[in-house]
Design a protein around this motif. Structure first.
Motif, mmCIF file in Angstrom:
data_model
loop_
_atom_site.group_PDB
_atom_site.id
_atom_site.type_symbol
_atom_site.label_atom_id
_atom_site.label_comp_id
_atom_site.label_asym_id
_atom_site.label_seq_id
_atom_site.Cartn_x
_atom_site.Cartn_y
_atom_site.Cartn_z
ATOM 1 N N ILE A 90 0.880 -1.173 0.000
ATOM 2 C CA ILE A 90 0.000 0.000 0.000
ATOM 3 C C ILE A 90 0.917 1.223 0.000
ATOM 4 O O ILE A 90 1.778 1.358 0.884
ATOM 5 C CB ILE A 90 -0.894 0.024 1.248
ATOM 6 C CG1 ILE A 90 -1.830 -1.193 1.243
ATOM 7 C CG2 ILE A 90 -1.690 1.328 1.315
ATOM 8 C CD1 ILE A 90 -2.624 -1.363 2.536
ATOM 9 N N SER A 121 -1.026 6.734 -10.332
ATOM 10 C CA SER A 121 -1.835 5.501 -10.379
ATOM 11 C C SER A 121 -1.585 4.719 -11.660
ATOM 12 O O SER A 121 -1.836 3.518 -11.716
ATOM 13 C CB SER A 121 -3.327 5.835 -10.237
ATOM 14 O OG SER A 121 -3.826 6.410 -11.430
ATOM 15 N N LYS A 129 -1.070 -0.796 -4.249
ATOM 16 C CA LYS A 129 -2.343 -0.063 -4.127
ATOM 17 C C LYS A 129 -2.011 1.353 -3.654
ATOM 18 O O LYS A 129 -1.217 1.509 -2.732
ATOM 19 C CB LYS A 129 -3.241 -0.743 -3.096
ATOM 20 C CG LYS A 129 -3.527 -2.204 -3.417
ATOM 21 C CD LYS A 129 -4.199 -2.875 -2.221
ATOM 22 C CE LYS A 129 -4.609 -4.300 -2.520
ATOM 23 N NZ LYS A 129 -3.480 -5.236 -2.518
ATOM 24 N N ALA A 131 -3.001 5.220 -2.226
ATOM 25 C CA ALA A 131 -3.928 6.160 -1.585
ATOM 26 C C ALA A 131 -3.303 7.538 -1.625
ATOM 27 O O ALA A 131 -2.112 7.702 -1.350
ATOM 28 C CB ALA A 131 -4.199 5.761 -0.142
ATOM 29 N N LYS A 132 -4.096 8.516 -1.985
ATOM 30 C CA LYS A 132 -3.684 9.925 -1.887
ATOM 31 C C LYS A 132 -4.080 10.357 -0.486
ATOM 32 O O LYS A 132 -5.278 10.384 -0.156
ATOM 33 C CB LYS A 132 -4.455 10.725 -2.940
ATOM 34 C CG LYS A 132 -4.040 12.162 -3.029
ATOM 35 C CD LYS A 132 -2.938 12.345 -3.994
ATOM 36 C CE LYS A 132 -2.058 13.493 -3.590
ATOM 37 N NZ LYS A 132 -0.831 13.574 -4.377
ATOM 38 N N TYR A 157 -8.847 11.741 2.194
ATOM 39 C CA TYR A 157 -8.042 10.818 1.388
ATOM 40 C C TYR A 157 -8.858 10.299 0.219
ATOM 41 O O TYR A 157 -10.093 10.409 0.202
ATOM 42 C CB TYR A 157 -7.474 9.672 2.247
ATOM 43 C CG TYR A 157 -8.462 8.590 2.624
ATOM 44 C CD1 TYR A 157 -9.332 8.749 3.698
ATOM 45 C CD2 TYR A 157 -8.527 7.400 1.905
ATOM 46 C CE1 TYR A 157 -10.231 7.758 4.054
ATOM 47 C CE2 TYR A 157 -9.423 6.395 2.260
ATOM 48 C CZ TYR A 157 -10.273 6.572 3.327
ATOM 49 O OH TYR A 157 -11.164 5.596 3.676
ATOM 50 N N THR A 159 -8.818 6.855 -2.721
ATOM 51 C CA THR A 159 -8.197 5.638 -3.247
ATOM 52 C C THR A 159 -9.201 4.930 -4.153
ATOM 53 O O THR A 159 -10.410 5.061 -3.947
ATOM 54 C CB THR A 159 -7.737 4.685 -2.123
ATOM 55 O OG1 THR A 159 -7.124 3.534 -2.712
ATOM 56 C CG2 THR A 159 -8.867 4.245 -1.217
ATOM 57 N N ASP A 160 -8.677 4.190 -5.128
ATOM 58 C CA ASP A 160 -9.564 3.407 -5.990
ATOM 59 C C ASP A 160 -9.907 2.069 -5.364
ATOM 60 O O ASP A 160 -10.802 1.376 -5.824
ATOM 61 C CB ASP A 160 -8.878 3.139 -7.346
ATOM 62 C CG ASP A 160 -8.807 4.403 -8.189
ATOM 63 O OD1 ASP A 160 -9.570 5.344 -7.914
ATOM 64 O OD2 ASP A 160 -7.982 4.427 -9.128
ATOM 65 N N ASN A 165 -9.310 0.935 2.663
ATOM 66 C CA ASN A 165 -9.867 2.077 3.421
ATOM 67 C C ASN A 165 -9.546 1.994 4.915
ATOM 68 O O ASN A 165 -9.102 2.972 5.517
ATOM 69 C CB ASN A 165 -11.397 2.141 3.293
ATOM 70 C CG ASN A 165 -11.844 2.661 1.947
ATOM 71 O OD1 ASN A 165 -11.012 2.936 1.088
ATOM 72 N ND2 ASN A 165 -13.141 2.773 1.755
ATOM 73 N N ARG A 181 -12.891 9.865 3.419
ATOM 74 C CA ARG A 181 -12.618 9.478 2.024
ATOM 75 C C ARG A 181 -13.534 10.263 1.101
ATOM 76 O O ARG A 181 -14.743 10.328 1.324
ATOM 77 C CB ARG A 181 -12.851 7.971 1.841
ATOM 78 C CG ARG A 181 -12.606 7.492 0.423
ATOM 79 C CD ARG A 181 -12.614 5.965 0.360
ATOM 80 N NE ARG A 181 -12.333 5.499 -0.987
ATOM 81 C CZ ARG A 181 -13.264 5.068 -1.845
ATOM 82 N NH1 ARG A 181 -14.531 5.031 -1.485
ATOM 83 N NH2 ARG A 181 -12.911 4.670 -3.056
ATOM 84 N N LEU A 185 -9.195 7.860 -7.007
ATOM 85 C CA LEU A 185 -8.025 8.701 -7.315
ATOM 86 C C LEU A 185 -8.337 9.783 -8.341
ATOM 87 O O LEU A 185 -7.567 10.734 -8.486
ATOM 88 C CB LEU A 185 -6.864 7.822 -7.781
ATOM 89 C CG LEU A 185 -6.275 6.948 -6.662
ATOM 90 C CD1 LEU A 185 -5.375 5.857 -7.232
ATOM 91 C CD2 LEU A 185 -5.513 7.799 -5.656
ATOM 92 N N SER A 188 -8.155 13.083 -6.787
ATOM 93 C CA SER A 188 -6.881 13.524 -6.180
ATOM 94 C C SER A 188 -6.640 15.010 -6.336
ATOM 95 O O SER A 188 -6.088 15.656 -5.441
ATOM 96 C CB SER A 188 -5.700 12.789 -6.829
ATOM 97 O OG SER A 188 -5.771 11.418 -6.602
#
Ligand SMILES: NC(=O)c1ccc[n+]([C@@H]2O[C@H](COP(=O)([O-])OP(=O)(O)OC[C@H]3O[C@@H](n4cnc5c(N)ncnc54)[C@H](OP(=O)(O)O)[C@@H]3O)[C@@H](O)[C@H]2O)c1
Length: 219
Positions: A90, A121, A129, A131-132, A157, A159-160, A165, A181, A185, A188
Motif C-alpha cells: 500500500i 496511479s 495499491k 492512496a492519496k 483521502y 483511493t480506488d 480504506n 474518504r 483517485l 486527487s
C-alpha cells in the motif's frame, strides 16, 4: 485484536518528520528511511524506540504501508528503482505537483486538469495499491493540528481500492486526524495544492469532520 499494519515513512523532511512525530504521539511504531541512514538514525534518536531506522529497501520490505514523503517527480523514479520491493504494498502519496514560480509563489508542474495521484496511479509497481493521503495540510498544520481537542481536524483521502480504506483510516487516526474518504483517485486533484479540499487551495484552513461534511454536501 488484529495487528496494525507496519508503516514505513520514506523521506524525512518537513512532511515525513511531521508524520513520524504524529505517529509516535499515536503510539504507533514506524520504520523510517531517507537517502542516508544518518537522517533516519537521528530521527530515531530524537523520537525514541517506536521509530526504527532502516535502509530504503529494508524499510519497504518490512512494511505493509509505505508513505512516500518525497517530491512528485522523484516518486516516479522511485517506483522504477524499488519496483520489486514495492510489489503488492500500500503506497501513500502526499505529494503536490508544484515548484517555485518567479513571483515567490508556487506553480503546477503538470497540466491544470491533471493530478499527481492520477498520474502515479498509472505507474504503480505490480499489485501495489495507492492512496492519496496526508498531504492536504502544510507541514506546520500537520504537526500543530495533530490530536487537536475538543474535535479532531480532518485529513481527506482518496483511493480506488476500498479494501485498503480501513488501513488508511487507521493510519490517519494514528496521526491524530479524522479520516474522510472523498472517492477514487480521480478526486486527487481536490486534495493537492490549489484543490478545493487543500489548505493551500479553496479550503484554506483545517476543518472538523462536521465542517468537512458540510463543505462537501454544499458542493
Ligand atoms: N512541506 C509541506 O508543507 C507539504 C505539504 C503537503 C504535502 N507535501 C508534499 O510532501 C512531499 C515532501 O515534501 P517536504 O516539504 O517534506 O520535502 P523536504 O522537506 O524536501 O523533504 C524531502 C525528504 O525526502 C528526501 N528524499 C528526496 N528524494 C528521496 C528519495 N528518492 N529517496 C529517499 N529520500 C528522498 C530528502 O532528502 P534530501 O534532503 O537529501 O534531498 C528529504 O529528506 C512533497 O511531495 C510535497 O509536495 C509537502
Amino acid at each position: 485484536m488484529t495487528r496494525k499494519s507496519q508503516v514505513a515513512v520514506i523521506g524525512l523532511g518537513n512532511i515525513g518528520a511531521a508524520i513520524v512525530t504524529n505517529l509516535t504521539k499515536g503510539k504507533r511504531s514506524v520504520i523510517v528511511a531517507d537517502r542516508t541512514i544518518e537522517k533516519a538514525n537521528q530521527l530515531s534518536q530524537r523520537l525514541g524506540s517506536l521509530v526504527q531506522p532502516a535502509t530504503i529497501a529494508d524499510a519497504i520490505k518490512q512494511a505493509d504501508i509505505v508513505v512516500l514523503a518525497i517530491y512528485f517527480d522523484p516518486i516516479k523514479e522511485f517506483f522504477k528503482t524499488y519496483a520489486t520491493e514495492l510489489q503488492g504494498k500500500i503506497i501513500v502519496d502526499p505529494s503536490n505537483p508544484i515548484a517555485p514560480d518567479e513571483n515567490g509563489g508556487f506553480k503546477k508542474i503538470i497540466g491544470v486538469d491533471e493530478s499527481a495521484g492520477q498520474i502515479l496511479s498509472t505507474l504503480l509497481p505490480y499489485e501495489a495499491k495507492l492512496a492519496k493521503a496526508l498531504g492536504t495540510l502544510g507541514a506546520e498544520s500537520l504537526a500543530s493540528a495533530s490530536f487537536q481537542t475538543p474535535e479532531k481536524a480532518v485529513e481527506f483521502y482518496a483511493t480506488d481500492d476500498s479494501s485498503i480504506n480501513n488501513k488508511i483510516e487507521e493510519l490517519i487516526r494514528d496521526n491524530g486526524f479524522e479520516p474522510l474518504r472523498i472517492g477514487g483517485l480521480n478526486q486527487s486533484i481536490r486534495l493537492e495544492v490549489f484543490g478545493d479540499l487543500h489548505q493551500f487551495g479553496a479550503l484554506g484552513k483545517t476543518v472538523t469532520l462536521a465542517e468537512a461534511k458540510n463543505i462537501i454536501n454544499n458542493i
